[in-house]
Structure formats: structure tokens, C-alpha cells
Design a protein around this motif. Structure first.
Motif, short mmCIF file in Angstrom:
data_model
loop_
_atom_site.label_atom_id
_atom_site.label_comp_id
_atom_site.label_asym_id
_atom_site.label_seq_id
_atom_site.Cartn_x
_atom_site.Cartn_y
_atom_site.Cartn_z
N HIS A 18 6.14 -4.98 6.76
CA HIS A 18 7.28 -4.41 6.63
C HIS A 18 6.53 -3.38 6.31
O HIS A 18 5.48 -2.77 5.37
N TYR A 19 6.81 -2.48 7.44
CA TYR A 19 6.70 -0.46 7.66
C TYR A 19 8.45 -0.04 6.29
O TYR A 19 9.10 -0.15 6.77
N LYS A 20 7.92 0.13 5.04
CA LYS A 20 8.72 0.61 4.16
C LYS A 20 8.69 2.54 3.92
O LYS A 20 8.33 3.27 4.19
N ILE A 21 10.67 2.06 4.81
CA ILE A 21 10.58 3.65 4.43
C ILE A 21 12.17 3.95 3.84
O ILE A 21 12.22 3.00 2.93
N CYS A 22 12.56 6.14 3.81
CA CYS A 22 12.53 5.75 2.69
C CYS A 22 14.75 4.77 2.94
O CYS A 22 15.12 5.27 3.96
N ILE B 109 1.28 -1.21 -0.26
CA ILE B 109 0.15 0.19 -0.32
C ILE B 109 1.33 1.45 -0.47
O ILE B 109 1.98 1.96 0.47
N ALA B 110 0.96 2.14 -1.20
CA ALA B 110 2.08 3.04 -1.08
C ALA B 110 0.61 4.27 -0.36
O ALA B 110 0.05 4.63 0.20
N GLY B 111 1.28 5.02 0.41
CA GLY B 111 0.77 5.94 1.22
C GLY B 111 1.75 7.53 1.20
O GLY B 111 2.77 7.37 0.24
N VAL B 112 2.08 7.80 2.95
CA VAL B 112 2.39 9.76 3.03
C VAL B 112 2.90 10.20 4.07
O VAL B 112 2.46 10.57 3.94
N SER B 113 3.06 8.51 4.42
CA SER B 113 3.65 9.24 6.12
C SER B 113 4.22 9.34 5.99
O SER B 113 4.61 10.36 7.16
N ARG B 114 5.40 9.27 5.45
CA ARG B 114 6.43 10.21 5.53
C ARG B 114 6.61 11.89 5.30
O ARG B 114 7.59 12.61 5.93
N ARG C 201 20.84 5.25 15.36
CA ARG C 201 20.01 4.69 16.80
C ARG C 201 20.16 5.71 17.90
O ARG C 201 19.04 6.13 17.78
N GLN C 202 21.47 7.32 17.31
CA GLN C 202 20.77 8.04 17.73
C GLN C 202 20.32 8.59 17.20
O GLN C 202 19.29 9.54 17.93
N HIS C 203 20.09 8.68 15.88
CA HIS C 203 18.96 9.55 15.18
C HIS C 203 17.83 9.16 15.74
O HIS C 203 15.94 10.36 15.97
N LEU C 204 16.67 8.18 16.14
CA LEU C 204 15.82 7.47 16.70
C LEU C 204 15.19 8.21 17.92
O LEU C 204 14.70 7.83 18.52
N ALA C 205 16.21 8.08 18.34
CA ALA C 205 16.83 7.94 20.24
C ALA C 205 15.52 9.85 20.48
O ALA C 205 15.52 9.93 21.20
N LEU C 206 15.52 10.69 19.04
CA LEU C 206 15.22 11.80 19.18
C LEU C 206 13.86 11.66 18.75
O LEU C 206 12.87 12.76 18.58
N GLN C 207 13.28 10.38 18.77
CA GLN C 207 11.67 10.50 18.89
C GLN C 207 11.29 9.08 19.06
O GLN C 207 9.86 9.36 18.79
N GLN D 218 9.57 15.56 14.31
CA GLN D 218 8.33 16.17 13.76
C GLN D 218 7.26 15.25 12.50
O GLN D 218 6.43 15.84 11.97
N THR D 219 8.12 15.04 12.03
CA THR D 219 7.36 14.61 10.49
C THR D 219 8.55 12.98 10.08
O THR D 219 9.34 13.82 9.85
N GLY D 220 6.94 12.29 9.98
CA GLY D 220 7.79 11.16 8.90
C GLY D 220 8.57 10.05 10.25
O GLY D 220 9.41 9.43 10.05
N SER D 221 7.79 10.29 11.43
CA SER D 221 8.91 10.11 12.67
C SER D 221 8.87 8.55 12.74
O SER D 221 7.75 7.53 12.54
N ILE D 222 9.92 7.75 12.29
CA ILE D 222 9.98 6.62 12.75
C ILE D 222 10.11 5.94 13.65
O ILE D 222 9.80 4.45 13.98
N GLY D 223 10.78 6.35 14.87
CA GLY D 223 10.59 6.32 15.92
C GLY D 223 8.68 6.41 16.38
O GLY D 223 8.31 4.94 16.75
N LYS D 224 7.98 7.08 15.63
CA LYS D 224 6.40 6.82 16.13
C LYS D 224 6.27 5.13 16.11
O LYS D 224 4.93 4.86 16.47
N VAL D 225 6.57 5.34 14.31
CA VAL D 225 5.76 3.62 13.74
C VAL D 225 6.96 2.23 14.38
O VAL D 225 6.01 2.15 15.08
N LEU D 226 8.27 2.77 14.98
CA LEU D 226 8.60 1.53 16.26
C LEU D 226 7.80 1.77 16.91
O LEU D 226 7.39 0.19 17.68
#
Length: 466
Positions: free
Chosen positions: A93-97, A61-66, A176-182, A105-113
């Protein structure tokens, strides 16, 4: 047995793409391995799958969550993931870039986790994988690297495009540091050394991490052998839990799994030999991208005789100018196409275009945030594209820009896409399915900002492959 179980699709994998270009990337990865796959714009009814795509073993399914906020993800993405899990696929699979585009604030992969841990409580950990060697994306000891056209490979925080991305600039290469902000959820690491060695030894190292306190495990990816090893470990985890394993990652997930499936004889061992789709005499390009790669492609196409039309987005913000501006643009584009010209509609000529800053200021003046502005531009470009198609006999179009692709495609009146042919890695040519006769069979290429070389537009027009 419910209706979805009877359909016999997605037994291997189903995915949700955080943007449209990334979704076609995953579609290409599966189709190129001989796995019949179809990409939908919304969760498909079981009857549609059974009647029109009976041979599909995977779908997306093609989304726009990013481009949306964590609050919007909670409302929109949660139900989508629950629906995906109901289809009975072994892996969800949640497909990310592949450049890990995201922020708190935008397209948070941490939120998806966090959503994944809540919606898939039975699994030990969530696999995370971003590296795709074919696309020049590498993760080494948790740090992510990406190629930049022909300019070399850079750490994300020094990448000429990603470090200056207009919405989600990357200031940290340690994922991992990038995700720690999310998110506050802990993320472990299967690094290069842990992935080396005999299968039993590698499996023991993963077991140590999987039985710990980490909610997710990031897999390093430097080359194809380690990618295949990661695919084997992820597949074994899916079988361990009986299916429905939730994973987050780039199309590296698909490339990793298909490498293992080939080794296990689950899919054909030989890659697909694409039939050349042939050339078209004219191509319409719609670009909302401001990346240096797209800038190079735009300049190259203009030198090859394409007609460029800069889209006056600022004029569309005021009711007094909007209608006339859109009509004039439509008439000009249609006239040129009828004269036999290939046309490029573009919002910016490149990352240094002064129009970008002026447009941001105009959006702020109208009380619009980044996500709102992307949706506005993409939706308006989509309506314009559909109007152009209605007045011409074009059979092939190209859309450049991840967020732009999503919103434009949603306006075209199509419900699904399949992979028609590979052009360059990450930029396939797709066939569209629609209830509208004009849109059914339309050939469409969706290009992310970092995809393709300078001659990509012309390659799409010719239906050729580098």
C-alpha cells in the motif's frame, strides 16, 4: 526461501507513507484492529524484524514523498516500492493523505500510479481509495469531501484549508480530474451504486471495469458498509494475483481491509481496548503547521498555560544570526521546561500569519523552492528538538504538521514506532524505538494539520481520549 520469507511478517500488508502523520494514521488503523504493526523510518533488515518484532503481521515505512518532485520520486520511491514488494505481503500500500494532497510538481499521486504500473505489471488494475468515514473523508461519484473540524464537511475545492493549502492547494474535487493533471493513465470508478447489492452483482460490476482499459479504479466511500465492500473486493484481487497487490490510498485501505479481515476471521473480531498511558507533567509541542485547526489548538493551549515561543526561521537563513538565534531559543525552551512549563515552538500562528509570506519571500531570495524550505525548517526543528530532549527529562512530545513531522522525526535518532494508545482518530500516541538510550521509549504524537479538536495538545499531555 529468502531471509524475508523466513521472518513471517507482513503477510497481510505493508505500506509506504507519503508523510509521517499519514503513516501513523495507517499504523493506528491496523493496531486498533488487533493487528500487530510496526512503523519504520527506513526499510528494515529481515534480521531486525525477526529478532525485535517477531509477532508483526504488518509493517510500514514512513516517508516524505508528499513534499518531493516527480523526478525525486523516480529516484527515491521506485526502489522503496520494489523493496516492499520483496517482503511477500498480500497487499503493498502506498499511503497518501486522506485529503489527496498532491500536484503535478509536488507529491504527485499520478507519478506513483505510473511507478506502480511499471513495478507491479502483473495486476489488472491499481485500487485507489481515499475515503475514511471515521476521519470524515468521503468520496461520492468520484468527488472527494472532507470535514473541517466542527465547521462541517466541504468539497475539497471549497474546503477552508485544502483549497488554500500553501503547497498543494486543491482546485478540483473530482479525484479523477485531479489525477488527469498528473498522469495520462486512465482511471475508472466504482461508484456508490456499483458498490450496492449482492456480493455477486458487485463483483460482476468490478469485473467489467477491471477487464477494461483503465490502469486504476477509484472506489467511492460514503459509509462503513461500502468501505467494507471495497475492502472485500481489494482483498479478493490480492488473492487472485497470489499476493503483492499494489494499492494507492489513505488509511481507508487499512480500515477497509481490516473490516473484511474481521468478517473472515483473519484477525480478532473485537477492537483493541487501549490502556491509558497516563499523563505527564510537561509536554513539548513542535509545530510547523499553519492550518486553521492547528491555530485553534495553539490558541487553546496558550490559554491553558502553555508557553509559546515563535521560531524566528528567517534568522536561521543567514550565517551571521543563525547560530546565536538557535542557541537563544534552545536556552529559553530548556529553562521553561525545567521550570515545569509545557512549551510550544511554532513557526506560524495560523494561515493568516504575516510571517508566512515574509518567510516565503526570504526563501525565494535564498534560491529555495517549497520542497527545499519545508526540508530546511523541519530539519532545523528536528535538531533543536533533539537538543532540548538531551537537556531535559521530557518523556512525551508532539509534532504538528505533516511535512514537519517527517523531517523532525528523522533527526531524533529513532528507527521505528509502534502504537501506544489512541488519542483521537488519526492522532495516536506512539512509542519510539532507538539504539540511543535517551530516545528509546520516547512517547511521540505526530499530528497532521486537520487532526484533532481544540484541546488536542492537552489531551496528548494527559494521555486521555475524547
Amino acid at each position: 526461501m529468502n531471509n524475508v520469507d523466513k521472518v513471517n511478517v507482513a503477510r497481510l500488508l505493508c505500506f509506504y507513507g507519503d508523510d509521517f502523520t499519514g503513516s501513523t494514521d495507517a499504523l493506528e488503523a491496523l493496531a486498533a484492529s488487533g493487528v500487530e504493526t510496526v512503523l519504520f523510518l527506513a526499510p528494515p533488515p529481515a534480521e531486525l524484524l525477526a529478532e525485535r518484532f517477531p509477532g508483526a503481521r504488518c509493517f510500514g515505512i514512513a516517508g516524505v514523498s508528499r513534499s518531493i518532485t516527480p523526478e525525486a520520486m523516480e529516484r527515491e520511491l521506485g526502489p522503496q516500492l520494489e523493496r516492499l514488494n520483496s517482503y511477500g505481503a498480500a497487499v503493498v500500500h502506498y499511503k497518501i493523505c486522506s485529503t489527496f494532497d498532491s500536484s503535478p510538481q509536488t507529491g504527485s499521486i499520478g507519478k506513483v500510479l505510473e511507478l506502480g504500473r511499471r513495478l507491479f505489471p502483473g495486476q489488472r488494475y491499481i485500487p485507489l481509495l481515499a475515503g475514511v468515514p471515521l476521519l470524515k473523508r468521503y468520496t461520492v461519484f468520484g468527488h472527494h469531501f472532507a470535514g473541517a473540524g466542527g465547521e462541517g464537511t466541504y468539497r475539497l475545492d471549497r474546503h477552508p484549508t485544502m483549497s488554500r493549502h500553501p503547497i498543494t492547494p486543491m482546485s478540483e474535487s473530482d479525484l479523477r480530474q485531479h489525477l488527469a493533471l498528473q498522469t495520462n493513465l486512465p482511471v475508472g470508478l466504482m461508484d456508490l451504486t456499483a458498490l450496492d447489492g449482492a456480493p455477486e452483482a458487485v463483483r460482476e460490476r468490478l469485473e467489467e471495469r477491471a477487464n477494461g482499459s483503465d490502469d486504476a479504479i477509484l472506489f467511492d466511500v460514503l459509509d462503513e458498509p461500502r468501505l467494507e465492500t471495497a475492502g472485500r473486493l481489494i482483498w479478493e484481487e490480492a488473492l487472485r494475483g497470489g499476493g503483492g497487490l499494489f494499492a494507492i490510498g489513505s488509511s481507508g485501505i487499512e480500515y477497509a481491509l481490516t473490516a473484511h479481515w474481521r468478517a473472515e476471521g483473519l484477525i480478532p473480531r473485537e477492537p483493541v481496548q487501549w490502556e491509558a498511558p497516563g499523563s505527564v507533567d510537561r509536554l513539548l509541542v513542535v509545530s510547523g503547521s499553519c492550518s486553521p485547526v492547528t491555530e485553534l489548538q495553539l490558541q487553546k493551549a496558550l490559554s491553558q498555560g502553555y508557553e509559546g515561543i515563535k521560531v524566528p526561521v528567517q534568522d536561521w537563513l543567514g550565517a551571521d544570526k543563525a547560530l546565536r538565534s538557535k542557541q537563544e531559543l534552545l536556552e529559553r525552551a530548556v529553562r521553561l521546561i525545567r521550570q515545569g512549563r509545557s512549551v510550544i515552538l511554532y513557526t506560524a500562528s495560523g494561515p493568516q500569519d504575516p510571517a508566512i509570506g515574509k518567510l516565503r519571500e526570504a526563501f525565494r531570495h535564498h534560491g529555495m523552492e517549497n520542497a527545499d524550505s519545508g526540508r530546511f525548517i523541519g530539519t532545523e526543528l528536528g535538531r533543536l528538538t533533539k537538543a532540548i530532549l538531551a537537556q531535559t527529562d521530557l518523556t512525551r512530545i508532539l509534532i504538528a504538521g505533516g511535512d514537519t513531522s517527517g523531517y523532525v522525526t528523522r533527526e531524533l535518532g529513532i528507527y521505528a514506532m509502534s502504537c501506544l494508545s489512541a488519542i483521537v482518530p488519526g492522532g495516536p500516541l506512539c512509542r519510539c524505538y532507538s539504539e540511543e538510550r535517551r530516545m528509546n521509549g520516547l512517547e511521540l504524537s505526530l499530528k497532521g494539520g486537520q487532526v484533532g479538536g481544540g484541546d488536542y495538545f492537552e489531551l496528548v499531555r494527559q494521555g486521555g481520549r475524547r
